[in-house]
Write an enzyme that holds these catalytic residues in place. Structure first.
Site, PDB file in Angstrom:
ATOM      1  N   GLU A 104      -7.972  -3.792  -3.595  1.00 37.32           N
ATOM      2  CA  GLU A 104      -6.939  -3.587  -2.577  1.00 37.32           C
ATOM      3  C   GLU A 104      -6.073  -4.813  -2.331  1.00 37.32           C
ATOM      4  OE1 GLU A 104      -9.840  -0.344  -2.030  1.00 37.32           O
ATOM      5  OE2 GLU A 104      -9.991  -2.485  -2.411  1.00 37.32           O
ATOM      6  N   GLY A 114     -10.394   4.672  -2.811  1.00 36.51           N
ATOM      7  CA  GLY A 114     -10.843   5.931  -2.243  1.00 36.51           C
ATOM      8  C   GLY A 114     -11.938   6.605  -3.050  1.00 36.51           C
ATOM      9  N   GLY A 151      -6.741   6.226  -3.046  1.00 38.45           N
ATOM     10  CA  GLY A 151      -5.923   7.119  -2.249  1.00 38.45           C
ATOM     11  C   GLY A 151      -4.488   7.105  -2.754  1.00 38.45           C
ATOM     12  N   ASP A 210     -11.427  -0.945   2.263  1.00 35.31           N
ATOM     13  CA  ASP A 210     -11.702  -0.054   3.395  1.00 35.31           C
ATOM     14  C   ASP A 210     -12.682   1.031   2.964  1.00 35.31           C
ATOM     15  OD1 ASP A 210      -9.686   1.068   1.732  1.00 35.31           O
ATOM     16  OD2 ASP A 210      -8.963   2.336   3.363  1.00 35.31           O
TER      17      ASP A 210
END
Length: 371
Positions: free
Chosen positions: A142, A119, A70, A150
């Site tokens: 991450e 993402g 992302g 996530d």
């Protein structure tokens, strides 16, 4: 201005159409921003109801990356500029899109060429046919930016054998195509040179029967013709060692084992170093999230991740991680905690608590959709 997501409809011999989606932000390694998330969600919903569309083919422009994650740099800057609602808006859009792909009522083929991280991992995870190629590199790194795995990672990593999911979360280890296939994160290996042929075969196919079977037959044909080119799996090689380290009774013991690890294997060494230099807060919440979500449904996982991800931006380490890795690029993050033992239970509880004024921020996140 060039569109960051391209949409095309390819006619088939049977009078149907294949919906082709191309991530087209090559300079940023196809990192997802809010506009891209909106476009993807709207078009996928539209095509799901379009009887002419029989299959979705998701790919990316350029040779370097399918999607590197992302656009956390823009997200972090929005918060710095005073927009504290930005994290909720961004992650809600992203997780709703990922959930839609997981529950899509038509076959989805994801062509995961090049870098697949964060993402990008989330987009690929829900596809029926998760294709890796000879250049694919997959990771959930991450911890290096103050986040945690996530995009449904809590659900996906909990289902990997030998606690390899926890190892991925703590070390951000890079997976080659063989690793991805071994773990089931990908389910087809096809040489990237076949991509155009795959699309041509999808167009030439007769889609008047079972659409999933048609898509499977096409993809499998090229997978069968790529079978001899798969590289060697590092995860398979080190599975027993990973299981022993990750099987310790608490996170402190796991980190101690990683610290004590002596190896001449550069892949293992890199993984260990990331675990020891990444955000201690991220390590703790990743470990805790995997425990808490072990028996959760996919929907429940996305809902809990939304709360945790918002908090990572507003009161966690993400802004500092983004500064050090993506903005100033000094690679010298000043994490809130230097070691995991400094992270208090009160801080952990705070990170898992809904943000003030949003006692139920997930009420409209995901609708009940099933295939």
């Amino acid at each position: 201005m060039t569109e960051k997501v391209l949409f095309d409809r390819l006619d088939t011999a049977s009078g149907h159409q294949v919906g082709v989606i191309t991530l087209n932000a090559e300079r940023s390694l196809n990192a997802l921003d809010k506009g891209m998330l909106d476009s993807l969600y709207e078009r996928l919903n539209e095509w799901q109801e379009d009887s002419k569309i029989v299959c979705i083919f998701l790919q990316a422009a350029g040779e370097k990356a399918f999607c590197a994650g992302g656009d956390v740099r823009s997200l972090s800057q929005s918060v710095i500029d005073g927009d504290t609602s930005a994290p909720a808006q961004f992650f809600e859009k992203e997780y709703r899109l990922d959930y839609l792909i997981h529950t899509y009522r038509k076959p989805v083929i994801c062509w995961g060429n090049g870098v697949i991280m964060g993402g990008g991992f989330g987009l690929m995870a829900g596809a029926d046919f998760r294709v890796v190629t000879d250049t694919s590199v997959m990771a959930m790194p991450e911890i290096t930016i103050g986040l945690y795995p996530d995009v449904g990672g809590s659900w996906i990593l909990n289902r990997l054998p030998a606690k390899i999911g926890l190892f991925m979360a703590l070390t951000g280890c890079r997976l080659n195509p063989a690793d991805a296939m071994y773990l089931g994160l990908a389910n087809r290996f096809i040489d990237h040179a076949f991509r155009k042929k795959v699309l041509e075969s999808l167009q030439a196919a007769d889609w008047s029967e079972d659409h999933y079977q048609v898509a499977s037959d096409v993809v499998q044909y090229y997978a069968d013709n790529s079978a001899g080119w798969l590289p060697y799996s590092k995860i398979r090689e080190h599975r027993d060692l990973i299981a022993r380290m990750m099987g310790k009774s608490n996170l402190s013991a796991i980190i101690a084992d990683l610290k004590a690890l002596e190896t001449e294997d550069s892949w293992l060494e890199q993984a260990r170093n990331i675990a020891l230099t990444g955000s201690a807060l991220s390590a703790v919440i990743a470990y805790e999230q995997l425990k808490r979500s072990r028996y959760d449904s996919l929907k429940e996982v996305f809902q809990s991740e939304l709360v945790l991800s918002i908090n990572c931006v507003l009161k966690g380490d993400l802004q500092e991680g983004v500064r050090a890795l993506l903005v100033d690029k000094d690679n010298q993050p000043q994490w809130t905690y230097s070691v995991i033992e400094e992270v208090t239970q009160e801080k952990v509880a705070d990170m898992f608590a809904p943000p003030p004024g949003e006692s139920q921020p997930t009420h409209c996140l995901i609708s009940d959709v099933s295939r």
